[in-house]
Write a protein that holds these residues in place. Sequence first.
Motif, PDB file in Angstrom:
ATOM      1  N   CYS A  73       0.865  -1.181   0.000  1.00 50.85           N
ATOM      2  CA  CYS A  73       0.000   0.000   0.000  1.00 50.85           C
ATOM      3  C   CYS A  73       0.897   1.225   0.000  1.00 50.85           C
ATOM      4  CB  CYS A  73      -0.904   0.010   1.226  1.00 50.85           C
ATOM      5  SG  CYS A  73      -1.768   1.590   1.439  1.00 50.85           S
ATOM      6  N   GLN A  74       0.633   2.165  -0.883  1.00 52.94           N
ATOM      7  CA  GLN A  74       1.514   3.322  -1.041  1.00 52.94           C
ATOM      8  C   GLN A  74       1.124   4.479  -0.101  1.00 52.94           C
ATOM      9  OE1 GLN A  74       4.178   3.153  -3.811  1.00 52.94           O
ATOM     10  NE2 GLN A  74       3.625   1.085  -3.152  1.00 52.94           N
ATOM     11  N   HIS A  75       0.125   4.256   0.719  1.00 53.36           N
ATOM     12  CA  HIS A  75      -0.331   5.246   1.687  1.00 53.36           C
ATOM     13  C   HIS A  75      -0.482   6.628   1.034  1.00 53.36           C
ATOM     14  CE1 HIS A  75      -0.445   2.327   4.905  1.00 53.36           C
ATOM     15  NE2 HIS A  75       0.623   1.816   4.344  1.00 53.36           N
ATOM     16  N   CYS A  76      -1.348   6.608   0.014  1.00 51.94           N
ATOM     17  CA  CYS A  76      -1.610   7.784  -0.813  1.00 51.94           C
ATOM     18  C   CYS A  76      -2.162   8.942   0.023  1.00 51.94           C
ATOM     19  CB  CYS A  76      -2.655   7.454  -1.869  1.00 51.94           C
ATOM     20  SG  CYS A  76      -2.356   5.923  -2.782  1.00 51.94           S
TER      21      CYS A  76
ATOM     22  N   PRO B 175      -6.170   8.960  -1.431  1.00 51.03           N
ATOM     23  CA  PRO B 175      -6.326   7.537  -1.735  1.00 51.03           C
ATOM     24  C   PRO B 175      -7.637   7.218  -2.452  1.00 51.03           C
ATOM     25  CG  PRO B 175      -6.258   7.983   0.665  1.00 51.03           C
ATOM     26  CD  PRO B 175      -6.451   9.275  -0.029  1.00 51.03           C
ATOM     27  N   PRO B 176      -7.541   6.620  -3.639  1.00 52.19           N
ATOM     28  CA  PRO B 176      -8.768   6.215  -4.344  1.00 52.19           C
ATOM     29  C   PRO B 176      -9.609   5.239  -3.515  1.00 52.19           C
ATOM     30  CG  PRO B 176      -6.848   5.983  -5.776  1.00 52.19           C
ATOM     31  CD  PRO B 176      -6.329   6.336  -4.431  1.00 52.19           C
ATOM     32  N   CYS B 177      -8.959   4.416  -2.696  1.00 54.87           N
ATOM     33  CA  CYS B 177      -9.693   3.450  -1.872  1.00 54.87           C
ATOM     34  C   CYS B 177     -10.623   4.166  -0.894  1.00 54.87           C
ATOM     35  CB  CYS B 177      -8.716   2.545  -1.118  1.00 54.87           C
ATOM     36  SG  CYS B 177      -7.584   3.449  -0.040  1.00 54.87           S
TER      37      CYS B 177
ATOM     38  N   VAL C 267      -2.958   4.942   5.733  1.00 58.46           N
ATOM     39  CA  VAL C 267      -4.266   4.558   5.185  1.00 58.46           C
ATOM     40  C   VAL C 267      -4.658   3.191   5.757  1.00 58.46           C
ATOM     41  CG1 VAL C 267      -5.575   4.065   3.086  1.00 58.46           C
ATOM     42  CG2 VAL C 267      -3.901   5.928   3.113  1.00 58.46           C
TER      43      VAL C 267
ATOM     44  N   CYS D 109      -7.900   0.681  -6.078  1.00 57.16           N
ATOM     45  CA  CYS D 109      -6.471   0.817  -5.793  1.00 57.16           C
ATOM     46  C   CYS D 109      -5.646   0.515  -7.044  1.00 57.16           C
ATOM     47  CB  CYS D 109      -6.065  -0.127  -4.667  1.00 57.16           C
ATOM     48  SG  CYS D 109      -4.284  -0.146  -4.423  1.00 57.16           S
ATOM     49  N   PRO D 110      -4.810   1.449  -7.476  1.00 56.42           N
ATOM     50  CA  PRO D 110      -4.025   1.224  -8.699  1.00 56.42           C
ATOM     51  C   PRO D 110      -2.897   0.213  -8.499  1.00 56.42           C
ATOM     52  CG  PRO D 110      -4.034   3.550  -8.042  1.00 56.42           C
ATOM     53  CD  PRO D 110      -4.570   2.770  -6.891  1.00 56.42           C
ATOM     54  N   PHE D 111      -2.622  -0.166  -7.261  1.00 53.88           N
ATOM     55  CA  PHE D 111      -1.451  -1.001  -6.983  1.00 53.88           C
ATOM     56  C   PHE D 111      -1.820  -2.410  -6.525  1.00 53.88           C
ATOM     57  CE2 PHE D 111      -0.630   3.484  -6.029  1.00 53.88           C
ATOM     58  CZ  PHE D 111       0.275   3.748  -7.044  1.00 53.88           C
TER      59      PHE D 111
ATOM     60  N   ALA E 220      -3.089  -3.328  -3.878  1.00 54.75           N
ATOM     61  CA  ALA E 220      -2.465  -3.455  -2.564  1.00 54.75           C
ATOM     62  C   ALA E 220      -3.373  -4.123  -1.541  1.00 54.75           C
ATOM     63  CB  ALA E 220      -2.057  -2.077  -2.067  1.00 54.75           C
ATOM     64  N   ARG E 221      -4.645  -4.305  -1.893  1.00 56.68           N
ATOM     65  CA  ARG E 221      -5.571  -4.816  -0.870  1.00 56.68           C
ATOM     66  C   ARG E 221      -5.969  -6.270  -1.106  1.00 56.68           C
ATOM     67  NH1 ARG E 221      -9.244   0.091   1.580  1.00 56.68           N
ATOM     68  NH2 ARG E 221      -7.439   0.897   2.706  1.00 56.68           N
TER      69      ARG E 221
HETATM   70  S1  SF4 Z   1      -5.312   3.368  -3.177  1.00 57.68           S
HETATM   71 FE1  SF4 Z   1      -4.166   1.489  -2.768  1.00 57.68          FE
HETATM   72  S2  SF4 Z   1      -2.065   2.203  -2.457  1.00 57.68           S
HETATM   73 FE2  SF4 Z   1      -3.386   4.017  -2.253  1.00 57.68          FE
HETATM   74  S3  SF4 Z   1      -3.838   4.170  -0.068  1.00 57.68           S
HETATM   75 FE3  SF4 Z   1      -5.509   2.955  -0.969  1.00 57.68          FE
HETATM   76  S4  SF4 Z   1      -4.867   0.802  -0.753  1.00 57.68           S
HETATM   77 FE4  SF4 Z   1      -3.042   2.072  -0.406  1.00 57.68          FE
END
Ligand code: SF4
Lengths: 129, 255
Positions: B118-121, B124-126, B143, B160-162, B164-165
């Motif tokens: 998780c990039q801890h945006c 954050p789109p999430c 996040v 999430c673009p990565f 990560a979840r």
């Molecule tokens: S969008 Fe993905 S990378 Fe960014 S905060 Fe949310 S879970 Fe983490």
Amino acid sequence: MRPKVINLERNSIAGLIALCLTLLLSTGDAVADVVTPEVPMGRGAQCVEPIEIMRRDHFEFIKHQRDQTVYHGIRGSKHSLAGCIDCHASKGTEGEFLPINAEGQFCQTCHTYAAVKIDCFTCHATVPD
Amino acid sequence: MSCKPMKKDESVPLAQHRRTFFTQAAAGVSLMALAPGVRLVELAMANSEDSLPSNDKRWGLLVDTAKCESGCDECVSACNSEHGLSGHGRPETDAQWIRKVDLKDEQTGHELSIPILCQHCEDPPCVDVCPTGASFRRADGIVLVDKHICIGCRYCMMACPFQARSFIHEDLTGQKTHSPRGKGIVESCTLCVHRIDEDQEPACVEACREAGHDALVFGDLEDAAGPLASLSRKTATRELRPDLKLNTGVRYTSF
Ligand code: SF4
Ligand code: SF4
């Protein structure tokens, strides 16, 4: 005369049930024909609040604490669920901790008696670390 | 090309962001009067009513890709054991908070091995898509998912673009006290928030250092004198998918 209509709201019904349960549990001996659960009490002489208050309000304390922890990172304070488990988990014959939500254990015994399904332990640890 | 860490408003330097500008400026004046390394307010050992997470801090991570070794997965194992993540041998759906990804530049043949988590945006789109407010950004930039109110809809996983979840499909037992996890809930890297709250670094950072690679630098992006902010100032760093303007708290260097 027309009978009085008693309009109990959901909250007051829940309160009433909790109150009855508290009375039943605290005056178990006085009410001869009511069987109260045998709850393993755990260690320590004293709970974090008086027992009557815990019986009635423990879920409010835990719910308040959960938000403090999740949003503000306040951990290990006196109303934390982990604290309940630390004190109230019993040990089995081999000296291993028994899950607090197992049949006959602290949380489960009372909730079975009160017919309340607890959801905490879908996610939370059931034995001390 | 963005070659140094920038906030959303590219004209504003790193430590002078939004509301923190004035508090930082005021803190800067008083800090000058003290000896180096001595702070007016020390980091508390644990959070309390008097020291809540605030946006004076922004926790982040810098990955030095030159030091990250291909084939090494110490960070992944450390994360798995810290949070009690165990799989069912089904990589498609097993929980994965951090993974190693190998990249190759087809033009030059240059290869890279980097951890993705998780990039801890900052944006954050999430969090944007979560219908219940379960997905949230703590004041200090971490996040998280409030698992008590997550309904498992998985919108955040799509957003999430990565990738990560992770979603937990099966009943779990044997969870760690500090890392509650359960079926029907979405989860991702918490930056080891339980350790940060006790003034420790994330498990992956510690494991990487202990393995002798030291490829992960953890710290407070707002603390100009701290290891992360000072390194980020000196070195060219970049975020993954800078085009999305997420202003991630996790950044990468040496590529
Ligand atoms: S969008 Fe993905 S990378 Fe960014 S905060 Fe949310 S879970 Fe983490
Ligand atoms: S899965 Fe949970 S955290 Fe993710 S968007 Fe749905 S409710 Fe929010």
